[in-house]
Design an enzyme around this catalytic site. Structure first.
Site, PDB file in Angstrom:
ATOM      1  N   CYS A  39     -27.028  20.856   5.983  1.00  0.00           N
ATOM      2  CA  CYS A  39     -28.217  21.083   6.797  1.00  0.00           C
ATOM      3  C   CYS A  39     -28.875  19.754   7.116  1.00  0.00           C
ATOM      4  O   CYS A  39     -28.575  18.720   6.525  1.00  0.00           O
ATOM      5  CB  CYS A  39     -29.221  21.969   6.056  1.00  0.00           C
ATOM      6  SG  CYS A  39     -28.556  23.549   5.504  1.00  0.00           S
ATOM      7  N   GLY A  65     -26.012  20.904  11.667  1.00  0.00           N
ATOM      8  CA  GLY A  65     -26.003  22.358  11.616  1.00  0.00           C
ATOM      9  C   GLY A  65     -26.389  22.955  12.948  1.00  0.00           C
ATOM     10  O   GLY A  65     -27.381  22.543  13.549  1.00  0.00           O
ATOM     11  N   ASN A 139     -31.703  21.104   1.800  1.00  0.00           N
ATOM     12  CA  ASN A 139     -30.337  20.700   2.146  1.00  0.00           C
ATOM     13  C   ASN A 139     -29.576  20.525   0.844  1.00  0.00           C
ATOM     14  O   ASN A 139     -29.946  19.703   0.002  1.00  0.00           O
ATOM     15  CB  ASN A 139     -30.360  19.382   2.933  1.00  0.00           C
ATOM     16  CG  ASN A 139     -28.979  18.818   3.148  1.00  0.00           C
ATOM     17  OD1 ASN A 139     -27.992  19.547   3.170  1.00  0.00           O
ATOM     18  ND2 ASN A 139     -28.909  17.503   3.310  1.00  0.00           N
ATOM     19  N   GLY A 140     -28.512  21.288   0.664  1.00  0.00           N
ATOM     20  CA  GLY A 140     -27.723  21.181  -0.548  1.00  0.00           C
ATOM     21  C   GLY A 140     -27.161  22.517  -0.972  1.00  0.00           C
ATOM     22  O   GLY A 140     -27.018  23.443  -0.166  1.00  0.00           O
ATOM     23  N   TYR A 297     -17.796  11.582   7.358  1.00  0.00           N
ATOM     24  CA  TYR A 297     -17.788  12.522   8.480  1.00  0.00           C
ATOM     25  C   TYR A 297     -19.150  12.997   8.948  1.00  0.00           C
ATOM     26  O   TYR A 297     -19.432  13.039  10.138  1.00  0.00           O
ATOM     27  CB  TYR A 297     -16.945  13.741   8.084  1.00  0.00           C
ATOM     28  CG  TYR A 297     -17.016  14.892   9.062  1.00  0.00           C
ATOM     29  CD1 TYR A 297     -16.297  14.870  10.252  1.00  0.00           C
ATOM     30  CD2 TYR A 297     -17.806  16.000   8.801  1.00  0.00           C
ATOM     31  CE1 TYR A 297     -16.362  15.924  11.156  1.00  0.00           C
ATOM     32  CE2 TYR A 297     -17.874  17.060   9.693  1.00  0.00           C
ATOM     33  CZ  TYR A 297     -17.150  17.021  10.865  1.00  0.00           C
ATOM     34  OH  TYR A 297     -17.222  18.047  11.751  1.00  0.00           O
ATOM     35  N   SER A 343     -16.268  10.957  15.145  1.00  0.00           N
ATOM     36  CA  SER A 343     -16.537  10.284  13.879  1.00  0.00           C
ATOM     37  C   SER A 343     -15.401   9.394  13.399  1.00  0.00           C
ATOM     38  O   SER A 343     -15.618   8.507  12.565  1.00  0.00           O
ATOM     39  CB  SER A 343     -16.905  11.301  12.796  1.00  0.00           C
ATOM     40  OG  SER A 343     -16.021  12.394  12.802  1.00  0.00           O
ATOM     41  N   ASP A 405      -7.883  10.444  12.135  1.00  0.00           N
ATOM     42  CA  ASP A 405      -8.978  11.405  12.006  1.00  0.00           C
ATOM     43  C   ASP A 405      -9.814  11.021  10.802  1.00  0.00           C
ATOM     44  O   ASP A 405      -9.345  10.296   9.910  1.00  0.00           O
ATOM     45  CB  ASP A 405      -8.443  12.834  11.857  1.00  0.00           C
ATOM     46  CG  ASP A 405      -9.442  13.884  12.328  1.00  0.00           C
ATOM     47  OD1 ASP A 405     -10.603  13.518  12.614  1.00  0.00           O
ATOM     48  OD2 ASP A 405      -9.079  15.068  12.402  1.00  0.00           O
ATOM     49  N   ASP A 406     -11.052  11.499  10.752  1.00  0.00           N
ATOM     50  CA  ASP A 406     -11.915  11.141   9.625  1.00  0.00           C
ATOM     51  C   ASP A 406     -11.458  11.790   8.328  1.00  0.00           C
ATOM     52  O   ASP A 406     -11.593  11.227   7.247  1.00  0.00           O
ATOM     53  CB  ASP A 406     -13.377  11.500   9.913  1.00  0.00           C
ATOM     54  CG  ASP A 406     -13.528  12.927  10.394  1.00  0.00           C
ATOM     55  OD1 ASP A 406     -13.262  13.849   9.617  1.00  0.00           O
ATOM     56  OD2 ASP A 406     -13.920  13.120  11.562  1.00  0.00           O
TER      57      ASP A 406
END
Length: 522
Positions: A39, A65, A139-140, A297, A343, A405-406
């Site tokens: 988030c 998000g 967030n978490g 990322y 990314s 790619d990341d």
């Protein structure tokens, strides 16, 4: 969901009148669907109306998000709240913004971690009316949700209306703040005492921002500092000091705030509605284990987290990856190096530079399709890969292509990309990842709850190569990733649990992972 004007009653608890606007409320919801996930959060204490600044900040954090968003403002002793499904630009209309009055506020963007995200009730922020009235965003991911749910029901006698761990967190905070009250008057020390107890009860990762009705804004971070949170300040002339707390520093830079500091692991800060700052370390033994996937990322490259530039970390990841590629791939036969936008671009540029191979952009990205990593549901992710990327045949025809790619998580995107490259005429495809193999569930707030969904779980690298259809497959080494991210920093550790299976909080065991596998598959 729009919440109309709130007020404070004589007993000191905020009360709400709620008007619900939820076009999808009659749809079925997934049993046990959780509000947990990666988030973006922001909180502000300003000298003027804060709604537009929070809106702009949420738009900057949209990459974190795209499932739902919410905003709350504090006006006097009460809250105004609006939350809805979809992206920021879709969720807030002029009439919604006009209702979000006040000079203190917070906001949130979210994606779901199980099934398709249909429950608007899971969107943040979450509200409790006592003590004082608290609105919180988070967030978490909490890892002891079963224990906390039982405690809140059996001991604290608090009702939970969703399966969101954010609702758990705000109720634990409310309970501990209630206990910490030593009189009728509010003071910041009560908050710090409550956060100390929150750290004792809550396990997992959490960066949280809360509004305390009539008093101000609280922000705190888990004792391991897994999820990011940065504090900023700017002067509003003679009006005073304005403050911001956010997941990423780009919010501060866009708003012309000076970066004060990253909130430390275990630390809490309180900012009164008048702009006075209070801060205290609330954990007896904080440690710094920032999430490695932020740098690989998730974060925007123009952010700085824990004093580490995300962009420069990704350049260094490319340097390290190039050295590994040189050992294990037929470099002399490779014609071009191509990134998967966006990314992986910094790492790919460095790979090309270090190996002396031409750098080309062979994939075009449709920026108006959600990131497949954060799309709820595997079927939707698979469809989205084809919608969001297109290969340019002129860049592939007859060439031996090295793709950077990341990371490779489920393998869905990687397999589709290899197929695209071949259809566009690539002679051979060497696929490389700037991150190590993701072999273990990520339990600290990223959408990797089930090892059965991870392409590298239980497979050798040759088996993964066959699974995604590449000619060669090369991963970053774990220690190279760690060294690349931490180079030049005072930080000595990272959370790398999805790569190593070592969980820094120390309380994640096989029983929990088995439960997660059965209950939280994405």
């Amino acid at each position: 969901m729009t919440t109309t004007c709130t007020h404070t009653n004589p007993g000191g608890c905020a009360t709400l009148k709620v008007k619900v606007h939820s076009p999808g409320a009659d749809q079925e919801t997934s049993e046990g669907e959780s509000g947990r996930g990666m988030c973006g959060i922001v909180g502000m204490v300003s000298t003027g109306p804060v709604n537009q600044d929070i809106y702009d900040s949420l738009a900057l954090l949209q990459h974190r998000g795209q499932d739902s968003t919410g905003m709350a403002t504090l006006e006097g002793g009460g809250f105004h709240i609006h939350k809805a499904k979809g992206q920021v630009k879709e969720a807030y209309r002029t009439r919604d913004m006009r209702k979000l009055r006040g000079t203190t506020g917070l906001g949130h963007v979210r994606y779901a971690t199980k099934g398709s995200a249909k429950r608007e009730e899971e969107a943040q922020p979450f509200y409790v009316n006592s003590p004082f009235g608290i609105v919180l965003v988070h967030n978490g991911n909490l890892t002891n949700t079963r224990e906390l749910t039982a405690q809140l029901h059996d001991q604290d006698r608090r009702h939970l209306n969703t399966t969101s761990d954010t609702e758990l967190l705000v109720n634990v905070l409310a309970r501990e703040l209630q206990v910490a009250q030593d009189g009728k008057d509010f003071n910041p020390q009560q908050l710090f005492t409550a956060i100390t107890r929150v750290h004792e009860r809550v396990e997992g990762s959490y960066a949280a921002i809360a509004l305390i009705a009539g008093h101000g804004l609280l922000a705190f971070r888990d004792p391991f500092g897994i999820r990011p949170l940065v504090l900023g300040r700017r002067q509003a002339g003679l009006l005073g000091t304005e403050w911001v707390v956010a997941s990423e520093s780009l919010v501060l830079e866009s708003g012309d705030y000076d970066i004060v500091k990253d909130i430390a692991p275990g630390e809490a800060v309180f900012i009164s509605t008048g702009g006075e700052l209070f801060e205290q370390q609330c954990s007896p033994s904080p440690q710094m284990y920032p999430c490695s996937f932020e740098y690989v990322y998730l974060a925007r490259p123009d952010s700085t987290m824990n004093g580490i530039s995300v962009y420069e970390a990704r350049l260094r990841l490319g340097d390290r990856l190039a050295a590994t590629i040189a050992k294990h791939a037929p470099v002399k036969d490779i014609d071009v190096v191509m990134p998967i936008p966006d990314s992986a671009r910094p790492a790919a540029m460095q790979v090309a530079r270090r190996l002396g191979i031409e750098y080309r952009e062979g994939f075009y990205k449709n920026k108006y399709v959600g990131r497949t990593f954060i799309m709820p549901g595997q079927a939707q992710r698979t469809k989205s890969v084809k919608q969001k990327l297109n290969a340019l045949p002129s860049e592939f025809e007859g060439k031996n292509v090295l793709i950077v790619d990341d990371s490779i998580v489920r393998g869905t995107t990687s397999k589709e990309i290899v197929e695209m490259a071949r259809r566009a005429g690539a002679k051979s495809v060497t696929f490389t990842s700037a991150a190590p193999p993701v072999r273990y569930p990520h339990v600290y707030g990223i959408n990797m709850p089930s090892s059965s969904e991870l392409v590298a779980a239980g497979r050798t690298i040759p088996e993964i190569t066959q699974e995604i259809g590449a000619d060669y497959l090369i991963y970053q080494e774990v220690e190279d990733m760690k060294d690349a991210i931490l180079e030049g920093s005072d930080i000595t550790e990272l959370d790398m649990s999805c790569f190593t299976g070592e969980y820094c909080t120390g309380n994640v065991d096989q029983e929990y992972l088995d439960w997660l596998e059965g209950n939280q598959s994405s």
